[in-house]
Design an enzyme around this catalytic site. Structure first.
Site, PDB file in Angstrom:
ATOM      1  N   GLY A 105     -56.583  30.215-127.235  1.00  0.00           N
ATOM      2  CA  GLY A 105     -55.372  30.559-127.527  1.00  0.00           C
ATOM      3  C   GLY A 105     -54.902  31.007-128.809  1.00  0.00           C
TER       4      GLY A 105
ATOM      5  N   ARG B 201     -78.680  32.102-121.782  1.00  0.00           N
ATOM      6  CA  ARG B 201     -76.974  32.027-122.131  1.00  0.00           C
ATOM      7  C   ARG B 201     -76.658  33.405-122.667  1.00  0.00           C
ATOM      8  NH1 ARG B 201     -77.762  28.153-119.143  1.00  0.00           N
ATOM      9  NH2 ARG B 201     -76.619  26.167-118.943  1.00  0.00           N
TER      10      ARG B 201
ATOM     11  N   HIS C   9     -51.984  27.596-126.968  1.00  0.00           N
ATOM     12  CA  HIS C   9     -52.139  28.323-128.367  1.00  0.00           C
ATOM     13  C   HIS C   9     -52.977  27.580-129.312  1.00  0.00           C
ATOM     14  CE1 HIS C   9     -48.938  25.871-129.342  1.00  0.00           C
ATOM     15  NE2 HIS C   9     -49.194  26.233-130.597  1.00  0.00           N
TER      16      HIS C   9
ATOM     17  N   GLY D  72     -56.012  25.811-128.755  1.00  0.00           N
ATOM     18  CA  GLY D  72     -57.392  26.053-128.530  1.00  0.00           C
ATOM     19  C   GLY D  72     -58.150  27.113-129.170  1.00  0.00           C
TER      20      GLY D  72
ATOM     21  N   TYR E 217     -65.340  21.096-112.902  1.00  0.00           N
ATOM     22  CA  TYR E 217     -64.565  22.282-113.484  1.00  0.00           C
ATOM     23  C   TYR E 217     -64.669  23.527-112.847  1.00  0.00           C
ATOM     24  CZ  TYR E 217     -63.704  25.294-117.814  1.00  0.00           C
ATOM     25  OH  TYR E 217     -63.214  26.178-118.601  1.00  0.00           O
TER      26      TYR E 217
ATOM     27  N   TRP F 205     -80.852  19.574-127.275  1.00  0.00           N
ATOM     28  CA  TRP F 205     -80.960  19.272-125.719  1.00  0.00           C
ATOM     29  C   TRP F 205     -81.781  20.310-125.105  1.00  0.00           C
ATOM     30  CZ3 TRP F 205     -75.173  17.908-125.105  1.00  0.00           C
ATOM     31  CH2 TRP F 205     -74.824  16.760-125.731  1.00  0.00           C
TER      32      TRP F 205
ATOM     33  N   LYS G 159     -61.568  25.825-111.692  1.00  0.00           N
ATOM     34  CA  LYS G 159     -61.538  27.121-112.153  1.00  0.00           C
ATOM     35  C   LYS G 159     -61.312  28.281-110.877  1.00  0.00           C
ATOM     36  CE  LYS G 159     -60.888  27.068-116.543  1.00  0.00           C
ATOM     37  NZ  LYS G 159     -59.480  27.548-116.954  1.00  0.00           N
TER      38      LYS G 159
ATOM     39  N   HIS H 242     -69.694  22.714-127.082  1.00  0.00           N
ATOM     40  CA  HIS H 242     -70.534  23.500-126.663  1.00  0.00           C
ATOM     41  C   HIS H 242     -71.742  23.641-127.530  1.00  0.00           C
ATOM     42  CE1 HIS H 242     -67.127  24.801-124.138  1.00  0.00           C
ATOM     43  NE2 HIS H 242     -67.843  24.820-123.309  1.00  0.00           N
TER      44      HIS H 242
ATOM     45  N   SER I 116     -63.674  31.180-115.820  1.00  0.00           N
ATOM     46  CA  SER I 116     -65.107  30.801-116.660  1.00  0.00           C
ATOM     47  C   SER I 116     -66.273  31.202-115.779  1.00  0.00           C
ATOM     48  CB  SER I 116     -65.576  29.292-116.795  1.00  0.00           C
ATOM     49  OG  SER I 116     -66.718  28.769-117.019  1.00  0.00           O
ATOM     50  N   SER I 117     -67.181  31.570-116.676  1.00  0.00           N
ATOM     51  CA  SER I 117     -68.659  32.001-115.912  1.00  0.00           C
ATOM     52  C   SER I 117     -69.246  30.987-114.720  1.00  0.00           C
ATOM     53  CB  SER I 117     -69.558  32.737-116.783  1.00  0.00           C
ATOM     54  OG  SER I 117     -69.998  31.644-117.783  1.00  0.00           O
ATOM     55  N   CYS I 118     -68.804  29.620-114.997  1.00  0.00           N
ATOM     56  CA  CYS I 118     -69.396  28.669-114.421  1.00  0.00           C
ATOM     57  C   CYS I 118     -68.891  28.731-112.738  1.00  0.00           C
ATOM     58  CB  CYS I 118     -69.171  27.265-115.168  1.00  0.00           C
ATOM     59  SG  CYS I 118     -67.412  26.647-115.017  1.00  0.00           S
TER      60      CYS I 118
HETATM   61  O1  GFB Z   1     -72.839  25.087-124.246  1.00  0.00           O
HETATM   62  P1  GFB Z   1     -73.128  24.142-123.243  1.00  0.00           P
HETATM   63  O2  GFB Z   1     -72.973  22.516-123.341  1.00  0.00           O
HETATM   64  O3  GFB Z   1     -72.657  24.759-121.655  1.00  0.00           O
HETATM   65  O4  GFB Z   1     -74.840  24.242-123.229  1.00  0.00           O
HETATM   66  P2  GFB Z   1     -73.195  25.305-120.468  1.00  0.00           P
HETATM   67  C1  GFB Z   1     -75.569  25.238-123.124  1.00  0.00           C
HETATM   68  C2  GFB Z   1     -77.074  25.000-123.216  1.00  0.00           C
HETATM   69  O5  GFB Z   1     -77.287  24.526-124.485  1.00  0.00           O
HETATM   70  C3  GFB Z   1     -77.615  23.825-122.288  1.00  0.00           C
HETATM   71  C4  GFB Z   1     -78.212  23.294-124.468  1.00  0.00           C
HETATM   72  O6  GFB Z   1     -78.777  23.965-121.982  1.00  0.00           O
HETATM   73  C5  GFB Z   1     -77.663  22.592-123.329  1.00  0.00           C
HETATM   74  O7  GFB Z   1     -78.835  21.655-122.883  1.00  0.00           O
HETATM   75  N1  GFB Z   1     -78.069  22.396-125.803  1.00  0.00           N
HETATM   76  C6  GFB Z   1     -79.028  22.144-126.402  1.00  0.00           C
HETATM   77  C7  GFB Z   1     -76.701  21.839-126.022  1.00  0.00           C
HETATM   78  N2  GFB Z   1     -78.509  21.427-127.526  1.00  0.00           N
HETATM   79  C8  GFB Z   1     -77.119  21.003-127.342  1.00  0.00           C
HETATM   80  C9  GFB Z   1     -76.096  20.390-127.823  1.00  0.00           C
HETATM   81  O8  GFB Z   1     -76.271  19.882-129.112  1.00  0.00           O
HETATM   82  N3  GFB Z   1     -74.806  20.402-127.370  1.00  0.00           N
HETATM   83  C10 GFB Z   1     -74.701  21.014-126.142  1.00  0.00           C
HETATM   84  N4  GFB Z   1     -73.383  21.151-125.695  1.00  0.00           N
HETATM   85  N5  GFB Z   1     -75.707  21.714-125.574  1.00  0.00           N
HETATM   86  C11 GFB Z   1     -70.596  24.942-119.898  1.00  0.00           C
HETATM   87  C12 GFB Z   1     -70.259  24.195-118.707  1.00  0.00           C
HETATM   88  O9  GFB Z   1     -72.149  24.868-119.624  1.00  0.00           O
HETATM   89  O10 GFB Z   1     -70.472  26.183-120.324  1.00  0.00           O
HETATM   90  C13 GFB Z   1     -68.623  24.481-118.776  1.00  0.00           C
HETATM   91  O11 GFB Z   1     -70.324  22.774-118.980  1.00  0.00           O
HETATM   92  C14 GFB Z   1     -68.371  25.954-119.215  1.00  0.00           C
HETATM   93  O12 GFB Z   1     -68.044  24.090-117.620  1.00  0.00           O
HETATM   94  C15 GFB Z   1     -68.974  26.243-120.258  1.00  0.00           C
HETATM   95  O13 GFB Z   1     -68.530  26.648-118.091  1.00  0.00           O
HETATM   96  C16 GFB Z   1     -68.728  27.731-120.585  1.00  0.00           C
HETATM   97  O14 GFB Z   1     -73.390  26.742-120.607  1.00  0.00           O
HETATM   98  O15 GFB Z   1     -74.437  24.667-120.023  1.00  0.00           O
END
Ligand code: GFB
Length: 332
Positions: free
Chosen positions: A29, A222, A24, A26, A149, A215, A153, A192, A120-122
């Site tokens: 939650g 997405r 709860h 997070g 992960y 990045w 899942k 994220h 999760s969609s992953c």
């Molecule tokens: O949100 P994110 O980390 O998760 O990254 P995923 C989504 C996209 O955003 C990737 C880009 O292509 C990253 O390279 N990105 C750009 C960034 N700049 C940034 C930044 O500063 N930080 C981050 N975090 N990303 C996750 C999975 O994948 O999705 C988990 O690792 C989970 O397992 C989650 O399923 C929902 O969509 O790539």
């Protein structure tokens, strides 16, 4: 042994029933608890991590025996973005497999009437056909940045199906797309993309250097769902769905990371300059969920992305996070 099929579709849950929200504190939650409160639930059970280590079966069994929830929303887990997933694989697979195992098993042992497990969609193959239907599960190799992960899942989905088949438990699974919203983790090493970019554009407002590092190449696609929509979908499924298959939860709309970055830039700091860090991974090229099944059941998302991004940034500004060094909060 539990033999009841539990709540049948379209049967509303008695609002005074004890309902346990695992996780709860997070992002998900907290939104689920708020949604249940708005919907009139009066007996919501929670336990902090200090009170209950969800990875420990004997602790979880004892807690279930004492508290006797009738419904369970299993939305707890160790979560994080692309960097945390690829650099901390042991935590992501161990914590999540243990949490799913203990809670599902205790729910069975204490005769919980219905449990909703959140995946999760992953879980879907990296090169799944888009938009991704529920049938794509286990049809190909996973995306390597988050396979640990994803395996945990997938095991959670299979746990629910196994307890349903062997013991008749009414345990269901929902698979949400990428989530965001108030209460998200803004720590740059574990967050994220949405909270990470909000944080980076926000920090650039008070810096002499207007550049913001984003990045990857920007080409990854997405889909993003506001956490309030997910909370609403969780209760909807608990009250309207009792099937064996997991159900996708999303918006049916995606965009490129480039478009997302430009949208967040326009909300937070239009004068910032984006620098693409191509040494960082894009991750899976695309993961747009097919939400026809959920739509056919009668649920629709309601928060448009730009509106959700603006209100999330407002939450960030009004919280104490905006002026602080952040700690790494990455467990739900
Ligand atoms: O949100 P994110 O980390 O998760 O990254 P995923 C989504 C996209 O955003 C990737 C880009 O292509 C990253 O390279 N990105 C750009 C960034 N700049 C940034 C930044 O500063 N930080 C981050 N975090 N990303 C996750 C999975 O994948 O999705 C988990 O690792 C989970 O397992 C989650 O399923 C929902 O969509 O790539």
């Amino acid at each position: 042994m539990q033999t009841s099929s539990g709540t049948e579709p379209n049967e509303p849950i008695d609002r005074s029933s004890p309902i346990y929200v695992a996780g709860h504190r997070g992002l998900v939650g907290a939104a689920v608890v708020q949604h249940l409160e708005r919907e009139g639930f009066t007996n919501i059970l929670t336990a902090t991590r200090d009170e209950l280590d969800l990875r420990n079966q004997s602790d979880v069994s004892e807690w279930f025996n004492i508290n006797r929830p009738r419904y369970v929303l299993l939305v707890a887990g160790t979560v994080g973005g692309i960097l945390a997933n690829s650099t901390r694989p042991a935590e992501f697979i161990y914590d999540n497999m243990m949490i799913h195992g203990t809670v599902v098993h205790s729910a069975y042992e204490t005769g919980v009437e219905k449990l909703l497990y959140l995946g999760s969609s992953c879980i879907y193959p990296r090169d799944a056909t888009q938009p991704i239907t529920e049938e794509e599960l286990l049809t190909g190799p996973l995306e390597e940045t988050n396979e640990w992960y994803a395996i945990a899942k997938i095991a959670g989905i299979k746990l629910c199906q196994a307890y349903r088949r062997q013991f008749g438990c009414n345990f269901i699974s929902a698979m949400p797309t990428n989530l965001y919203g108030p209460g998200d983790n803004f720590d740059l090493t574990s967050s994220h993309v949405i909270p990470a970019l909000m944080r980076k554009f926000h920090d650039s407002r008070s810096s002499a250097d207007r550049s913001v590092e984003v990045w990857g190449t920007g080409s990854a696609m997405r889909e993003f769902l506001h956490v309030d929509d997910l909370a609403s979908a969780c209760l909807f499924l608990l009250e309207n769905y009792s099937g064996d298959s997991h159900i996708n939860v999303g918006t049916g709309i995606d965009l490129s990371i480039r478009e997302l970055a430009e949208t967040i830039q326009s909300i937070v700091h239009p004068d910032a300059v984006i620098n693409w860090d191509r040494s960082k991974p894009d991750g899976t090229p695309r993961k747009l969920l097919d939400i026809s099944r959920l739509r056919a059941l009668g649920w629709e998302p309601s928060v448009p992305l730009t509106e959700g991004l603006s209100s999330t940034y407002e939450w960030f500004l009004s919280s104490e996070l905006a002026g602080q060094e952040l700690r790494g909060i990455d467990s739900v």
